[in-house]
Structure formats: structure tokens, C-alpha cells
Design an enzyme around this catalytic site. Structure first.
Site, PDB file in Angstrom:
ATOM      1  N   GLU A 189       0.752  -1.159  -0.032  1.00 14.29           N
ATOM      2  CA  GLU A 189      -0.011   0.027   0.153  1.00 14.29           C
ATOM      3  C   GLU A 189       0.948   1.204  -0.078  1.00 14.29           C
ATOM      4  OE1 GLU A 189      -3.056   0.897  -0.463  1.00 14.29           O
ATOM      5  OE2 GLU A 189      -4.330  -0.468   0.462  1.00 14.29           O
ATOM      6  N   ASP A 190       0.308   2.344  -0.585  1.00 17.52           N
ATOM      7  CA  ASP A 190       1.121   3.718  -0.419  1.00 17.52           C
ATOM      8  C   ASP A 190       0.612   4.318   0.723  1.00 17.52           C
ATOM      9  OD1 ASP A 190      -1.625   4.072  -1.246  1.00 17.52           O
ATOM     10  OD2 ASP A 190      -1.075   5.437  -2.643  1.00 17.52           O
ATOM     11  N   THR A 202     -10.850  -0.360   4.019  1.00 16.44           N
ATOM     12  CA  THR A 202     -10.602  -1.252   2.857  1.00 16.44           C
ATOM     13  C   THR A 202     -10.008  -2.305   3.137  1.00 16.44           C
ATOM     14  OG1 THR A 202     -10.979   0.917   1.398  1.00 16.44           O
ATOM     15  CG2 THR A 202     -10.005  -1.009   0.409  1.00 16.44           C
ATOM     16  N   LEU A 203      -8.692  -2.278   3.742  1.00 16.54           N
ATOM     17  CA  LEU A 203      -7.926  -3.336   3.735  1.00 16.54           C
ATOM     18  C   LEU A 203      -8.570  -4.557   4.912  1.00 16.54           C
ATOM     19  CD1 LEU A 203      -4.308  -2.200   4.247  1.00 16.54           C
ATOM     20  CD2 LEU A 203      -5.261  -3.754   2.624  1.00 16.54           C
ATOM     21  N   PHE A 228      -2.665  15.931   4.408  1.00 18.18           N
ATOM     22  CA  PHE A 228      -3.007  15.444   3.038  1.00 18.18           C
ATOM     23  C   PHE A 228      -1.688  15.617   2.154  1.00 18.18           C
ATOM     24  CE2 PHE A 228      -4.328  16.004  -1.376  1.00 18.18           C
ATOM     25  CZ  PHE A 228      -5.480  15.014  -1.363  1.00 18.18           C
ATOM     26  N   LYS A 266      -0.971   6.522   8.575  1.00 17.28           N
ATOM     27  CA  LYS A 266      -1.544   7.576   9.491  1.00 17.28           C
ATOM     28  C   LYS A 266      -2.635   6.613  10.543  1.00 17.28           C
ATOM     29  CE  LYS A 266      -2.687  10.966   6.130  1.00 17.28           C
ATOM     30  NZ  LYS A 266      -3.950  11.792   5.471  1.00 17.28           N
ATOM     31  N   ASP A 318      -4.889   4.955   5.972  1.00 21.45           N
ATOM     32  CA  ASP A 318      -5.577   5.740   7.305  1.00 21.45           C
ATOM     33  C   ASP A 318      -6.465   4.949   8.067  1.00 21.45           C
ATOM     34  OD1 ASP A 318      -7.431   6.102   5.327  1.00 21.45           O
ATOM     35  OD2 ASP A 318      -6.454   7.915   4.599  1.00 21.45           O
ATOM     36  N   SER A 319      -7.658   5.017   7.665  1.00 22.75           N
ATOM     37  CA  SER A 319      -8.662   4.354   8.279  1.00 22.75           C
ATOM     38  C   SER A 319      -8.557   2.688   8.361  1.00 22.75           C
ATOM     39  CB  SER A 319     -10.026   4.726   7.812  1.00 22.75           C
ATOM     40  OG  SER A 319     -10.270   4.065   6.737  1.00 22.75           O
ATOM     41  N   GLY A 320      -7.915   2.218   7.337  1.00 24.99           N
ATOM     42  CA  GLY A 320      -7.845   0.762   7.312  1.00 24.99           C
ATOM     43  C   GLY A 320      -8.974   0.089   6.990  1.00 24.99           C
ATOM     44  N   ARG A 377       1.296  12.662  -8.715  1.00 26.33           N
ATOM     45  CA  ARG A 377       2.005  11.461  -8.438  1.00 26.33           C
ATOM     46  C   ARG A 377       3.287  11.219  -8.815  1.00 26.33           C
ATOM     47  NH1 ARG A 377      -2.073   7.471  -7.596  1.00 26.33           N
ATOM     48  NH2 ARG A 377      -4.219   7.888  -8.559  1.00 26.33           N
TER      49      ARG A 377
END
Length: 174
Positions: free
Chosen positions: A97-98, A105-106, A151, A129, A101-103, A164
Site C-alpha cells: 500500500e502507498d 478497505t484493508l 494531505f 496514519k 489511514d482508516s484501514g 503522483r
């Protein structure tokens, strides 16, 4: 529109840390072959730099996933926009992963991949994060940098598909 971007993590620091992570991964997987799963699009830069420095055999595969729903509300489900090309059954796998943050999706992706019976499944992220982590079950095995809730762009991370290509991590001043 062009934004003011302040360098946050230099190209030199990124390179040094990625070398350290690759050395640790190579040590941890001595005598094994690793399948790196690059989560598109942002992880491409990190995946390539990491792969070049890992000294054990590797293979690469790619996934693209996104959360359902609008930007302000998510059902908590994910949709696979691009699935793996090859089976991971019996393979030692590292999800690349790049940024995490919240985690959330993972936390949905990991059980999906575990059902495919890999020999092992670990996670590496360039940026973490931890203050924003909602999914407490997501354990990151190899972390490049823990960062503040800023951000950030560059090194694969984007703002509306821009920036990017920056060789460093920068903070966007909106």
C-alpha cells in the site's frame, strides 16, 4: 490548478527507508519467494522501488479496489475493480500500500485474500496514519513512515490524479 506543495519526506529519506524495509523483508523471507500485490494506482512507485531492493525471488501482481458509496458515505463494502491475474494459494504474499489511514478497505480485503489460502499474508505501507485508524484489526507488518494527518502527495499519491510523479512526499496547501 497548481497548488503549493511543501516537501515533507525527501527523496533521500524515502530511498533510505525503502532500502531498510527491503533488507528486513529479504531477511524475513530468506529461502522463500514472495508475491507482492500492488494496490493500484498509488502503490506503483513504492512497489517498484521496494521490489528492486528485495534480494529474495519475487513476483508481482496487481489489484484495484475501492469502497462502495459516495465520498461522504460508505457501506463498508469494497468492489474489486481489477483482480489478481494469478492464484495466491500456497504463496507467501505481501500487500503493498502507498498509505493507510482508516484501514477500512484493508479490513475487508484481507479476509477476501485469506479465503484464497496463501501460505502467509502480510502488509507493507509506505505511509501510515495511525491516528486515523478505525479498523483496529488491520496490522501493518512493514511501515515506511508514520505520519501526521496531513494531505500528502507524491511518490504515487495524488490529488485529483496530479502530483503522483513527485519524487518526494509533499503536503498540499489547499
Amino acid at each position: 490548478m497548481i497548488h503549493k506543495i511543501t516537501e515533507y519526506i525527501s527523496e533521500e529519506k524515502l530511498d533510505a527507508r525503502i532500502r531498510e524495509l527491503a533488507a528486513q523483508i529479504s531477511k524475513d523471507y530468506a529461502e522463500k519467494e514472495i508475491r507482492l500485490i500492488c494496490i493500484l494506482k498509488g502503490s506503483v512507485f513504492y512497489t517498484c522501488e521496494l521490489a528492486k531492493r528485495i534480494t529474495v525471488p519475487i513476483t508481482l501482481d496487481f489489484m484495484s479496489v475501492s469502497s462502495y458509496g459516495s465520498q461522504t458515505q460508505s457501506s463498508g463494502d469494497i468492489i474489486i475493480k481489477k483482480d489478481l491475474d494469478e492464484s495466491i494459494e500456497g504463496r507467501d504474499v505481501i500487500i503493498v500500500e502507498d498509505i493507510i489511514d482508516s484501514g477500512n478497505t484493508l479490513s475487508k480485503l484481507i479476509p477476501m485474500l485469506q479465503k484464497r489460502n496463501p501460505a502467509s499474508l502480510k502488509i507493507t505501507t509506505l505511509l501510515d496514519k495511525t491516528d486515523r485508524r478505525e479498523a483496529k484489526d488491520v496490522q501493518v507488518d512493514y511501515v515506511g513512515f508514520e505520519i501526521e494527518d496531513k494531505f500528502v502527495v507524491g511518490y504515487g499519491l495524488d490529488y485529483d490524479q496530479s502530483y503522483r510523479d513527485l519524487p518526494y512526499i509533499g503536503i498540499v496547501e489547499l
